[in-house]
Enzyme design. Structure first.
Site, mmCIF file in Angstrom:
data_model
loop_
_atom_site.group_PDB
_atom_site.id
_atom_site.type_symbol
_atom_site.label_atom_id
_atom_site.label_comp_id
_atom_site.label_asym_id
_atom_site.label_seq_id
_atom_site.Cartn_x
_atom_site.Cartn_y
_atom_site.Cartn_z
ATOM 1 N N VAL A 112 -1.972 -2.528 1.702
ATOM 2 C CA VAL A 112 -1.583 -3.176 0.435
ATOM 3 C C VAL A 112 -0.744 -4.423 0.691
ATOM 4 C CG1 VAL A 112 -1.696 -0.994 -0.841
ATOM 5 C CG2 VAL A 112 0.455 -1.673 0.246
ATOM 6 N N ASP A 113 -0.684 -4.854 1.969
ATOM 7 C CA ASP A 113 0.244 -5.927 2.365
ATOM 8 C C ASP A 113 -0.385 -7.316 2.372
ATOM 9 O OD1 ASP A 113 -0.097 -4.401 5.619
ATOM 10 O OD2 ASP A 113 -1.316 -5.999 4.758
ATOM 11 N N HIS A 128 -6.978 0.075 -2.026
ATOM 12 C CA HIS A 128 -5.780 0.679 -2.622
ATOM 13 C C HIS A 128 -4.881 -0.357 -3.275
ATOM 14 C CE1 HIS A 128 -6.295 4.147 0.497
ATOM 15 N NE2 HIS A 128 -7.161 4.238 -0.489
ATOM 16 N N CYS A 136 2.288 -4.771 -16.040
ATOM 17 C CA CYS A 136 3.015 -4.109 -17.134
ATOM 18 C C CYS A 136 2.223 -2.901 -17.631
ATOM 19 C CB CYS A 136 3.216 -5.097 -18.291
ATOM 20 S SG CYS A 136 3.976 -4.316 -19.733
ATOM 21 N N CYS A 159 7.506 -8.102 -22.642
ATOM 22 C CA CYS A 159 7.246 -7.294 -23.847
ATOM 23 C C CYS A 159 8.121 -6.044 -23.876
ATOM 24 C CB CYS A 159 5.768 -6.888 -23.877
ATOM 25 S SG CYS A 159 5.377 -5.496 -22.812
ATOM 26 N N THR A 197 -6.499 3.977 11.148
ATOM 27 C CA THR A 197 -6.331 4.861 9.997
ATOM 28 C C THR A 197 -6.419 6.313 10.430
ATOM 29 O OG1 THR A 197 -7.152 5.476 7.785
ATOM 30 C CG2 THR A 197 -8.794 4.710 9.375
ATOM 31 N N SER A 198 -5.597 7.127 9.780
ATOM 32 C CA SER A 198 -5.535 8.557 10.124
ATOM 33 C C SER A 198 -6.722 9.311 9.556
ATOM 34 C CB SER A 198 -4.241 9.164 9.555
ATOM 35 O OG SER A 198 -4.231 8.997 8.136
HETATM 36 C C1 BV8 Z 1 -8.818 9.544 -5.820
HETATM 37 C C2 BV8 Z 1 -1.489 2.805 -1.882
HETATM 38 C C3 BV8 Z 1 -9.865 10.555 -7.674
HETATM 39 C C4 BV8 Z 1 -0.103 3.119 -2.296
HETATM 40 C C5 BV8 Z 1 -2.489 4.835 -0.956
HETATM 41 C C6 BV8 Z 1 -10.957 14.881 -1.507
HETATM 42 C C7 BV8 Z 1 -10.428 15.794 -0.613
HETATM 43 C C8 BV8 Z 1 -9.044 15.939 -0.471
HETATM 44 C C9 BV8 Z 1 -8.155 15.161 -1.253
HETATM 45 C C10 BV8 Z 1 -8.700 14.270 -2.148
HETATM 46 C C11 BV8 Z 1 -10.070 14.128 -2.284
HETATM 47 N N1 BV8 Z 1 -10.295 13.169 -3.226
HETATM 48 C C12 BV8 Z 1 -9.139 12.734 -3.702
HETATM 49 C C13 BV8 Z 1 -8.138 13.394 -3.072
HETATM 50 C C14 BV8 Z 1 -6.692 13.209 -3.307
HETATM 51 C C15 BV8 Z 1 -6.134 12.043 -2.511
HETATM 52 C C16 BV8 Z 1 -6.160 12.337 -1.045
HETATM 53 O O1 BV8 Z 1 -7.063 11.905 -0.335
HETATM 54 N N2 BV8 Z 1 -5.119 12.984 -0.590
HETATM 55 C C17 BV8 Z 1 -4.967 13.225 0.829
HETATM 56 C C18 BV8 Z 1 -3.488 13.151 1.191
HETATM 57 C C19 BV8 Z 1 -5.586 14.579 1.163
HETATM 58 N N3 BV8 Z 1 -6.846 10.823 -2.796
HETATM 59 C C20 BV8 Z 1 -6.529 10.151 -3.914
HETATM 60 O O2 BV8 Z 1 -5.716 10.534 -4.721
HETATM 61 C C21 BV8 Z 1 -7.266 8.837 -4.156
HETATM 62 N N4 BV8 Z 1 -7.738 8.855 -5.491
HETATM 63 O O3 BV8 Z 1 -9.567 10.030 -5.048
HETATM 64 O O4 BV8 Z 1 -8.926 9.626 -7.171
HETATM 65 C C22 BV8 Z 1 -10.050 10.171 -9.089
HETATM 66 C C23 BV8 Z 1 -11.337 9.770 -9.502
HETATM 67 C C24 BV8 Z 1 -11.486 9.455 -10.839
HETATM 68 C C25 BV8 Z 1 -10.409 9.487 -11.739
HETATM 69 C C26 BV8 Z 1 -9.147 9.837 -11.285
HETATM 70 C C27 BV8 Z 1 -8.947 10.193 -9.945
HETATM 71 C C28 BV8 Z 1 -6.307 7.651 -4.047
HETATM 72 C C29 BV8 Z 1 -5.850 7.489 -2.635
HETATM 73 C C30 BV8 Z 1 -5.035 6.182 -2.512
HETATM 74 C C31 BV8 Z 1 -3.577 6.502 -2.398
HETATM 75 N N5 BV8 Z 1 -2.830 5.265 -2.139
HETATM 76 N N6 BV8 Z 1 -1.861 3.673 -0.774
HETATM 77 C C32 BV8 Z 1 0.897 2.707 -1.266
HETATM 78 O O5 BV8 Z 1 0.520 2.103 -0.225
HETATM 79 O O6 BV8 Z 1 2.064 3.000 -1.503
HETATM 80 S S1 BV8 Z 1 -2.932 5.735 0.374
HETATM 81 C C33 BV8 Z 1 -1.962 5.352 1.719
HETATM 82 O O7 BV8 Z 1 -2.443 6.167 2.780
HETATM 83 C C34 BV8 Z 1 -2.088 3.944 2.243
HETATM 84 O O8 BV8 Z 1 -3.013 3.140 1.559
HETATM 85 C C35 BV8 Z 1 -2.610 4.167 3.627
HETATM 86 O O9 BV8 Z 1 -3.359 3.135 4.096
HETATM 87 C C36 BV8 Z 1 -3.413 5.367 3.372
HETATM 88 C C37 BV8 Z 1 -4.007 6.099 4.512
HETATM 89 O O10 BV8 Z 1 -3.116 6.110 5.509
HETATM 90 P P1 BV8 Z 1 -3.468 5.217 6.828
HETATM 91 O O11 BV8 Z 1 -3.734 3.824 6.425
HETATM 92 O O12 BV8 Z 1 -4.507 5.935 7.583
HETATM 93 O O13 BV8 Z 1 -2.076 5.268 7.478
HETATM 94 P P2 BV8 Z 1 -1.473 6.526 8.171
HETATM 95 O O14 BV8 Z 1 -0.021 6.296 8.282
HETATM 96 O O15 BV8 Z 1 -1.992 7.755 7.513
HETATM 97 O O16 BV8 Z 1 -2.139 6.494 9.617
HETATM 98 C C38 BV8 Z 1 -1.950 5.374 10.426
HETATM 99 C C39 BV8 Z 1 -2.850 5.591 11.612
HETATM 100 O O17 BV8 Z 1 -2.692 4.468 12.451
HETATM 101 C C40 BV8 Z 1 -2.477 6.808 12.440
HETATM 102 O O18 BV8 Z 1 -3.664 7.552 12.707
HETATM 103 C C41 BV8 Z 1 -1.917 6.228 13.743
HETATM 104 O O19 BV8 Z 1 -2.342 6.959 14.872
HETATM 105 C C42 BV8 Z 1 -2.558 4.872 13.779
HETATM 106 N N7 BV8 Z 1 -1.740 3.836 14.420
HETATM 107 C C43 BV8 Z 1 -0.389 3.673 14.356
HETATM 108 N N8 BV8 Z 1 -0.057 2.558 15.054
HETATM 109 C C44 BV8 Z 1 -1.212 2.038 15.530
HETATM 110 C C45 BV8 Z 1 -2.285 2.842 15.133
HETATM 111 N N9 BV8 Z 1 -3.560 2.597 15.452
HETATM 112 C C46 BV8 Z 1 -3.793 1.489 16.206
HETATM 113 N N10 BV8 Z 1 -2.822 0.663 16.627
HETATM 114 C C47 BV8 Z 1 -1.525 0.907 16.321
HETATM 115 N N11 BV8 Z 1 -0.559 0.078 16.758
HETATM 116 ZN ZN ZN Z 2 4.144 -6.247 -21.025
#
Ligand code: BV8
Ligand code: ZN
Length: 254
Positions: A112-113, A128, A136, A159, A197-198
């Site tokens: 999101v950056d 995302h 708003c 508003c 991504t994880s």
């Molecule tokens: C939705 C924005 C439905 C906000 C984010 C099916 C099964 C199970 C669960 C669900 C499912 N469907 C939906 C869900 C629920 C949920 C979900 O998936 N939950 C998870 C926890 C199980 N999903 C949702 O709610 C999604 N919505 O499906 O809606 C719907 C449909 C119709 C109507 C209504 C609803 C919405 C998901 C979006 C959430 N928002 N971000 C903010 O940023 O504050 S998600 C957030 O996690 C970030 O965007 C982030 O990018 C994302 C994933 O994390 P990663 O990017 O992978 O980052 P992470 O820290 O996890 O991992 C980093 C990785 O990098 C690691 O593996 C590490 O080893 C590696 N790393 C570290 N350093 C390095 C590196 N790799 C290389 N080089 C390095 N130097």
């Molecule tokens: Zn407004």
């Protein structure tokens, strides 16, 4: 890097060189190379005691708009200090060279950056949303906020309504245009590359499997193993800022 790692890179270079329709998915691990916390690494100080997956929800904003706004403003200011890194640059070059060679390229990001935009990537699909836009909740007006720390918390619209960050929270649907573009690209690509991504947040976490089911070759570049490491054709364990430049410049030199 182990001997196995080098073979893996050589194989990934060959796959990238031969691909005509490329999709790249990035996560917080790509921005980690710019010094930004990933979702699973804890924040600093005050924020280290909060679980991001609990703060990044509509319920948290409803319950404590001040706290959630402070968290996002803290992240926004951290992003303002961050520069794109070699991994962002490599993906921008990859897009440039693919388009120059008449190949299809789509960059999907969970980040999101907007560091991909700062590195020169174009038409980025922001699955995302972004924390630079603030909307708003009452009148829907959305404006970019690039300035210093907010003067007051939570942020208010003219508003009188509360303004929220333009990100997709857990439990919220992804933007329909982003999902459509992602599904179209994943359904037709011949190479899917997942970076930093994880592979735990859906629907993005399912993209590698979907691409594979449509016959695409799949590559992962990640610091640690993930749930898709055993699924992809080539999994390279390494830092995105170190692996991507070599991979791109060997596969598609200038
Ligand atoms: C939705 C924005 C439905 C906000 C984010 C099916 C099964 C199970 C669960 C669900 C499912 N469907 C939906 C869900 C629920 C949920 C979900 O998936 N939950 C998870 C926890 C199980 N999903 C949702 O709610 C999604 N919505 O499906 O809606 C719907 C449909 C119709 C109507 C209504 C609803 C919405 C998901 C979006 C959430 N928002 N971000 C903010 O940023 O504050 S998600 C957030 O996690 C970030 O965007 C982030 O990018 C994302 C994933 O994390 P990663 O990017 O992978 O980052 P992470 O820290 O996890 O991992 C980093 C990785 O990098 C690691 O593996 C590490 O080893 C590696 N790393 C570290 N350093 C390095 C590196 N790799 C290389 N080089 C390095 N130097
Ligand atoms: Zn407004």
């Amino acid at each position: 890097m182990s001997e196995r790692g080098h073979n893996r890179i050589d194989e990934a270079v060959r796959m990238l060189r031969d691909a005509q329709l490329i999709v790249v998915l990035t996560g917080a691990g790509v921005s980690a190379e710019s010094g930004l916390d990933t979702f699973r690494d804890s924040g600093e100080g005050l924020w280290s005691k909060y679980d991001p997956t609990r703060l990044a929800t509509p319920e948290a904003f409803q319950a404590d708009p001040e706290l959630v706004t402070r968290w996002y403003d803290w992240r926004r200011l951290r992003c303002a200090e961050a520069e794109p890194n070699a991994g962002h640059g490599a993906l921008a070059r990859l897009q440039e060279r693919c388009e120059h060679a008449g190949r299809e390229f789509t960059l999907l990001t969970q980040n999101v950056d907007r560091l991909h935009h700062a590195a020169g990537s174009r038409d980025v699909v922001e699955l995302h949303g972004t924390l630079w836009e603030w909307r708003c909740v009452r009148c829907g007006e959305s404006k970019e906020e690039r300035g210093p720390a907010f003067e007051g918390y939570p942020l208010r619209c003219a508003c009188g309504g509360l303004r929220r960050p333009g990100v997709v929270w857990f439990g919220e649907a992804l933007p329909s245009d982003a999902i459509e573009r992602a599904q179209q690209a994943i359904g037709s690509c011949d190479l899917f590359l997942s970076v930093g991504t994880s592979a735990m947040v859906y629907p993005a976490a399912g993209f590698a499997r979907t691409a594979r089911q449509h016959g695409a070759a799949t590559i992962e570049v990640n610091r640690d193993p993930t749930p898709i490491s055993a699924l992809v054709d080539v999994s390279i364990q390494g830092r995105s800022g170190e692996v991507l430049p070599g991979l791109v410049d060997r596969a598609l030199p200038e």
